[in-house]
Design a protein around this motif. Structure first.
Motif, PDB file in Angstrom:
ATOM      1  N   VAL A  24      -1.806  -1.432   1.699  1.00  0.00           N
ATOM      2  CA  VAL A  24      -1.009  -1.019   1.016  1.00  0.00           C
ATOM      3  C   VAL A  24      -0.454  -2.126   0.039  1.00  0.00           C
ATOM      4  O   VAL A  24      -0.475  -3.295   0.517  1.00  0.00           O
ATOM      5  CB  VAL A  24       0.358  -0.613   1.687  1.00  0.00           C
ATOM      6  N   SER A  26       1.860  -1.358  -2.600  1.00  0.00           N
ATOM      7  CA  SER A  26       3.168  -0.880  -3.552  1.00  0.00           C
ATOM      8  C   SER A  26       4.497  -1.640  -3.210  1.00  0.00           C
ATOM      9  O   SER A  26       4.441  -2.359  -2.400  1.00  0.00           O
ATOM     10  CB  SER A  26       3.542   0.593  -3.121  1.00  0.00           C
ATOM     11  N   SER A  29      10.576  -0.738  -1.451  1.00  0.00           N
ATOM     12  CA  SER A  29      11.678   0.332  -2.193  1.00  0.00           C
ATOM     13  C   SER A  29      12.645   0.449  -0.986  1.00  0.00           C
ATOM     14  O   SER A  29      12.414  -0.186   0.306  1.00  0.00           O
ATOM     15  CB  SER A  29      11.462   1.557  -2.602  1.00  0.00           C
ATOM     16  N   PRO A 123       2.526   5.730  -0.724  1.00  0.00           N
ATOM     17  CA  PRO A 123       2.137   5.368  -2.138  1.00  0.00           C
ATOM     18  C   PRO A 123       1.827   6.802  -2.753  1.00  0.00           C
ATOM     19  O   PRO A 123       1.265   7.511  -2.071  1.00  0.00           O
ATOM     20  CB  PRO A 123       1.243   4.231  -2.116  1.00  0.00           C
ATOM     21  N   GLY A 124       2.190   6.786  -3.879  1.00  0.00           N
ATOM     22  CA  GLY A 124       1.922   7.990  -4.760  1.00  0.00           C
ATOM     23  C   GLY A 124       0.557   8.078  -5.099  1.00  0.00           C
ATOM     24  O   GLY A 124      -0.166   7.120  -5.001  1.00  0.00           O
ATOM     25  N   ASN A 126      -0.787   8.130  -7.989  1.00  0.00           N
ATOM     26  CA  ASN A 126      -1.173   7.158  -9.104  1.00  0.00           C
ATOM     27  C   ASN A 126      -0.984   5.581  -8.700  1.00  0.00           C
ATOM     28  O   ASN A 126      -1.206   4.762  -9.670  1.00  0.00           O
ATOM     29  CB  ASN A 126      -0.598   7.453 -10.526  1.00  0.00           C
ATOM     30  N   ASP A 127      -0.690   5.346  -7.618  1.00  0.00           N
ATOM     31  CA  ASP A 127      -0.244   3.976  -7.126  1.00  0.00           C
ATOM     32  C   ASP A 127      -1.813   3.073  -7.243  1.00  0.00           C
ATOM     33  O   ASP A 127      -2.607   3.530  -6.732  1.00  0.00           O
ATOM     34  CB  ASP A 127       0.420   4.088  -5.786  1.00  0.00           C
ATOM     35  N   SER A 129      -2.626   0.928  -5.217  1.00  0.00           N
ATOM     36  CA  SER A 129      -3.209   0.652  -4.062  1.00  0.00           C
ATOM     37  C   SER A 129      -4.345   1.720  -3.966  1.00  0.00           C
ATOM     38  O   SER A 129      -5.118   1.592  -2.993  1.00  0.00           O
ATOM     39  CB  SER A 129      -2.085   0.906  -2.855  1.00  0.00           C
ATOM     40  N   THR A 131      -5.780   3.757  -6.484  1.00  0.00           N
ATOM     41  CA  THR A 131      -6.683   3.865  -7.587  1.00  0.00           C
ATOM     42  C   THR A 131      -7.722   2.698  -7.758  1.00  0.00           C
ATOM     43  O   THR A 131      -8.631   3.007  -8.330  1.00  0.00           O
ATOM     44  CB  THR A 131      -5.987   4.022  -8.860  1.00  0.00           C
ATOM     45  N   TRP A 182      -4.839  13.206  -3.243  1.00  0.00           N
ATOM     46  CA  TRP A 182      -4.102  12.121  -2.755  1.00  0.00           C
ATOM     47  C   TRP A 182      -3.966  12.030  -1.229  1.00  0.00           C
ATOM     48  O   TRP A 182      -4.152  10.774  -0.619  1.00  0.00           O
ATOM     49  CB  TRP A 182      -2.716  12.598  -3.269  1.00  0.00           C
TER      50      TRP A 182
END
Length: 413
Positions: A24, A26, A29, A123-124, A126-127, A129, A131, A182
């Protein structure tokens, strides 16, 4: 009679990721705090925290007694359910499909997922980590590697990903296909392998075995006819042992484990992942003597065998500098020779490696090195069209640099 699985479940084993995985990266948050609160509400024990190290979000070991870093209840873990396993023959696909169901429920405000806080912390789509994983690269981006053999391997990974999306996504629904991709990237980049209790089946089978043993040897059940005792007492015990044995010998389980899956990769670093039968949970343990004060928790994604940068970038999305397990496959005529670190020829497609002449290998190494350098020169001044393009260009450059290091070691040996 139950001791074989007790040993299997409680004895420590090296922590490894599944064959397709990634760390990861990202930014931290508020989600990790919500994740920690949710886990603790489910009786998780978190003797660790989340921090940033060189831009990577990872797991930090806290000061404390004992070697346990955290313990996660099994009901917080995502595993492949029966319907997903029937629909997908590959274990990683089955796990990704189960995760996809949780994601869909999390997206639907009228539904509820038991692991909703975990889904929210991931993570989303398009993150960066996710892509960076080589299986998501285009053919043009794969050309940046400057190595045809590796490109072919990564295309196969991409085909497996595309096949999962076609099989599990809703046809002609771009949003659901995005969710399917995803889910696949998340599962393949975070799945851990080990004994996780088979969805509670092992615990239930062991409980049945213990009850069978106790009942089998209670004389009160055989006061009228003691001659029946040896045979009738053995039947339930044998059946229970057969059931437990079948669960133990089955292929290793794959699971997505909140908190634990935040640990990042570092070669030659090993942790133990254990199934706690008593608490029905998964425990992450490390050698506290090697963790003075607070430090980041890492483990080798390839286990004790190690993992090379081909898999790290193609399946995990990053490159490890000076990777001691790195290799490169070189085409020597019609054969494939594997070059390892420090100039070691590790394997060949020929039955006898001595048949591959050293001069042939050296010429192939020089040719491969020139190709890697040429790609680097051609792309050094080009600007990426997007953040993802730029990120993948940098990753390809790092990969080529490590392969050139490996080939130079062969030439200088």
């Amino acid at each position: 009679m139950v001791f074989p699985y007790l040993f299997y479940a409680l004895a420590s084993g090296p922590l490894t990721r599944s064959r397709v995985i990634k760390p990861v990266v990202s930014a931290i948050s508020a989600q990790p705090l919500q994740l920690a609160n949710w886990l603790e509400q489910n009786d998780a024990i978190l003797k660790s925290s989340i921090g940033i190290d060189n831009g990577l979000r990872g797991l930090v070991a806290r000061n404390g007694e004992g070697d346990s870093l955290c313990r996660i209840p099994r009901n917080c873990v995502v595993v492949a359910d029966r319907s997903s396993a029937k629909r997908n023959t590959r274990p990683i696909d089955a796990l990704a499909n189960s995760l996809l169901q949780h994601i869909r429920r999390a997206e639907d405000e009228s539904a509820c997922s038991r692991v909703g806080p975990y889904i929210a912390s991931l993570p989303g789509p398009n993150d960066l980590s996710l892509t960076g994983i080589g299986a998501t690269w285009t053919d043009d981006q794969l050309d940046l590697l400057g190595h045809d053999f590796t490109k072919k391997q990564w295309i196969k990974l991409r085909m497996k990903r595309d096949s999962f999306i076609q099989r599990n996504g809703v046809a002609h629904d771009e949003n659901d296909e995005l969710l399917a991709g995803w889910a696949y990237d998340l599962a393949s980049s975070r799945a851990l392998q080990g004994p996780f209790g088979r969805g509670g089946a092992v615990r239930a089978a062991l409980a049945g075995t213990l009850i069978s043993v106790l009942m089998a040897f209670l004389p009160a059940f055989y006061l009228n006819d003691l001659s029946r005792m040896p045979f009738e007492s053995a039947v339930p015990v044998i059946l229970s042992v057969v059931l437990v044995s079948s669960l133990v010998v089955a292929e290793p389980e794959l699971a997505m484990i909140p908190w634990i899956d935040l640990a990042n990769h570092k070669s030659k670093s090993h942790l133990n992942l254990e199934y706690d039968l008593l608490h029905d949970s998964i425990a992450l343990k490390g050698q506290r003597k090697s963790i003075p004060g607070e430090s980041f928790v890492n483990f080798d994604y390839g286990g004790r065998q190690g993992i090379d940068n081909n898999k790290l970038l193609g399946e995990y999305g990053f490159v490890e500098e000076n990777n001691p397990s790195d290799i490169l496959h070189i085409e020597v005529g019609e054969d494939i020779v594997t070059i390892g670190r420090h100039g070691v020829v590790r394997s060949s497609t020929r039955s006898n490696e001595s048949f591959v002449k050293e001069k042939e290998v050296t010429n192939a190494v020089l040719k491969a090195r020139a190709r890697l350098l040429a790609v680097g020169t051609a792309t050094a001044t080009e600007d990426g069209h997007s953040t993802i393009d730029f990120d993948r260009t940098k990753l390809a450059a790092l990969w080529r640099r490590e392969k050139i290091r490996l080939l130079d070691e062969y030439l200088e040996r």
